[in-house]
Scaffold this active site. Sequence first.
Site, PDB file in Angstrom:
ATOM      1  N   GLY A   6      96.105  -5.576 -31.573  1.00  0.00           N
ATOM      2  CA  GLY A   6      95.073  -4.796 -32.248  1.00  0.00           C
ATOM      3  C   GLY A   6      95.097  -4.909 -33.760  1.00  0.00           C
ATOM      4  O   GLY A   6      94.637  -3.996 -34.462  1.00  0.00           O
TER       5      GLY A   6
ATOM      6  N   ARG B  39      85.225  -7.587 -10.624  1.00  0.00           N
ATOM      7  CA  ARG B  39      85.026  -7.527 -12.074  1.00  0.00           C
ATOM      8  C   ARG B  39      83.859  -6.601 -12.421  1.00  0.00           C
ATOM      9  O   ARG B  39      83.902  -5.853 -13.397  1.00  0.00           O
ATOM     10  CB  ARG B  39      84.761  -8.919 -12.635  1.00  0.00           C
ATOM     11  CG  ARG B  39      84.497  -8.860 -14.134  1.00  0.00           C
ATOM     12  CD  ARG B  39      84.502 -10.191 -14.792  1.00  0.00           C
ATOM     13  NE  ARG B  39      83.264 -10.905 -14.540  1.00  0.00           N
ATOM     14  CZ  ARG B  39      83.034 -12.148 -14.931  1.00  0.00           C
ATOM     15  NH1 ARG B  39      83.974 -12.824 -15.545  1.00  0.00           N
ATOM     16  NH2 ARG B  39      81.892 -12.738 -14.684  1.00  0.00           N
TER      17      ARG B  39
ATOM     18  N   ARG C 229      89.536 -10.293 -21.281  1.00  0.00           N
ATOM     19  CA  ARG C 229      88.781 -10.365 -20.015  1.00  0.00           C
ATOM     20  C   ARG C 229      87.461 -11.060 -20.313  1.00  0.00           C
ATOM     21  O   ARG C 229      86.884 -10.874 -21.400  1.00  0.00           O
ATOM     22  CB  ARG C 229      88.469  -8.964 -19.441  1.00  0.00           C
ATOM     23  CG  ARG C 229      89.625  -8.019 -19.322  1.00  0.00           C
ATOM     24  CD  ARG C 229      90.738  -8.523 -18.453  1.00  0.00           C
ATOM     25  NE  ARG C 229      90.355  -8.845 -17.089  1.00  0.00           N
ATOM     26  CZ  ARG C 229      91.094  -9.581 -16.260  1.00  0.00           C
ATOM     27  NH1 ARG C 229      92.246 -10.083 -16.672  1.00  0.00           N
ATOM     28  NH2 ARG C 229      90.686  -9.815 -15.042  1.00  0.00           N
TER      29      ARG C 229
ATOM     30  N   ASN D  86      82.426 -11.091 -30.780  1.00  0.00           N
ATOM     31  CA  ASN D  86      83.814 -11.481 -30.529  1.00  0.00           C
ATOM     32  C   ASN D  86      84.335 -12.229 -31.747  1.00  0.00           C
ATOM     33  O   ASN D  86      83.561 -12.793 -32.522  1.00  0.00           O
ATOM     34  CB  ASN D  86      83.862 -12.406 -29.304  1.00  0.00           C
ATOM     35  CG  ASN D  86      85.277 -12.813 -28.943  1.00  0.00           C
ATOM     36  OD1 ASN D  86      86.208 -11.994 -28.948  1.00  0.00           O
ATOM     37  ND2 ASN D  86      85.478 -14.096 -28.639  1.00  0.00           N
TER      38      ASN D  86
ATOM     39  N   HIS E   3      87.056 -15.362 -32.591  1.00  0.00           N
ATOM     40  CA  HIS E   3      87.778 -16.444 -31.922  1.00  0.00           C
ATOM     41  C   HIS E   3      88.586 -17.209 -32.972  1.00  0.00           C
ATOM     42  O   HIS E   3      88.050 -17.549 -34.033  1.00  0.00           O
ATOM     43  CB  HIS E   3      86.764 -17.377 -31.244  1.00  0.00           C
ATOM     44  CG  HIS E   3      87.413 -18.503 -30.523  1.00  0.00           C
ATOM     45  ND1 HIS E   3      88.066 -18.345 -29.323  1.00  0.00           N
ATOM     46  CD2 HIS E   3      87.534 -19.822 -30.842  1.00  0.00           C
ATOM     47  CE1 HIS E   3      88.559 -19.505 -28.937  1.00  0.00           C
ATOM     48  NE2 HIS E   3      88.250 -20.413 -29.828  1.00  0.00           N
TER      49      HIS E   3
ATOM     50  N   ASP F 293      77.649 -14.396 -25.298  1.00  0.00           N
ATOM     51  CA  ASP F 293      76.649 -14.684 -24.263  1.00  0.00           C
ATOM     52  C   ASP F 293      77.393 -14.989 -22.968  1.00  0.00           C
ATOM     53  O   ASP F 293      78.593 -14.707 -22.864  1.00  0.00           O
ATOM     54  CB  ASP F 293      75.697 -15.811 -24.717  1.00  0.00           C
ATOM     55  CG  ASP F 293      76.405 -17.143 -24.886  1.00  0.00           C
ATOM     56  OD1 ASP F 293      77.591 -17.247 -24.490  1.00  0.00           O
ATOM     57  OD2 ASP F 293      75.770 -18.080 -25.401  1.00  0.00           O
TER      58      ASP F 293
ATOM     59  N   VAL G 103      81.758 -19.183 -22.351  1.00  0.00           N
ATOM     60  CA  VAL G 103      83.049 -18.858 -22.964  1.00  0.00           C
ATOM     61  C   VAL G 103      83.016 -19.321 -24.423  1.00  0.00           C
ATOM     62  O   VAL G 103      83.011 -20.522 -24.697  1.00  0.00           O
ATOM     63  CB  VAL G 103      84.211 -19.543 -22.202  1.00  0.00           C
ATOM     64  CG1 VAL G 103      85.534 -19.277 -22.904  1.00  0.00           C
ATOM     65  CG2 VAL G 103      84.261 -19.042 -20.768  1.00  0.00           C
ATOM     66  N   ASP G 104      82.922 -18.344 -25.344  1.00  0.00           N
ATOM     67  CA  ASP G 104      82.913 -18.624 -26.792  1.00  0.00           C
ATOM     68  C   ASP G 104      81.739 -19.510 -27.213  1.00  0.00           C
ATOM     69  O   ASP G 104      81.882 -20.388 -28.076  1.00  0.00           O
ATOM     70  CB  ASP G 104      84.257 -19.274 -27.217  1.00  0.00           C
ATOM     71  CG  ASP G 104      85.450 -18.396 -26.864  1.00  0.00           C
ATOM     72  OD1 ASP G 104      85.335 -17.167 -27.008  1.00  0.00           O
ATOM     73  OD2 ASP G 104      86.485 -18.938 -26.437  1.00  0.00           O
TER      74      ASP G 104
END
Length: 226
Positions: free
Chosen positions: A20, A73, A99, A115, A117, A149, A152-153
């Site tokens: 975090g 999920r 996740r 996000n 990355h 979206d 993945v990334d």
Amino acid sequence: MNSATPSLKLQLGILASGSGSNLQAIIDRCNDSSLQANIALVISNNPEAFALQRAAQAGISHCCIDHRQFEQRDDFERAVVAKLQESKVELVVLAGFMRLIGDTFLHAFPQRIINIHPALLPAFPGLHVQQKALDYGAKFSGCTVHLVDSGVDTGPIIMQAVVPVYDDDSADDLAARILVEEHKIYPRAIQLLAAGRLKIEGRRVRSVPAFPPTPVALHNPPLQND
Ligand code: GRF
């Protein structure tokens, strides 16, 4: 700040699975008012996440929703979405949330999930990306804030920072250098969103009004200094 703070600030829901440190950077920028937003809720899927302790320390509403307690999920996502909606969250901020994000989530917060990355997307999506950048022999890496979206990334890029890769770097060295920049650009990107400064046009996210161009090029190894 906590969810009881009356304010017109953008209401953030932060999802974190681990240390975090990005959450902490966002807390710090909210506290010094360089980020005009309120952290309404912190959720972790991991009961051991230090992020939960950081939230507690800062007096921020927080909870754990352990994904292992759900068979599907989708059920996990429904529980997380319900909590976020209960707290009137407007922007979902993934900060080391380990996740994948599915349709339930995406439909509940269309273009409102971001996000960070630790690589310069579209290079090196996925996991262990500092090692991947080293193995590839990249001379620069960095970090990317992007909209989430269904890939993945793969979502539209909001902001990036570049760091050099040095010949004797370990993955940990590179990760640490990148993390310093993550802590700068994540709060800044959120502030741009909070201020309504970003316009999403397909894959391109523009600043309105536009910032002056930064007339700089980076070279690694340097052009001189022999
Ligand atoms: C960061 O490197 C972030 O880019 C990645 O996960 C890491 C989380 O670190 N998505 P922290 O939990 O914010 O310290």
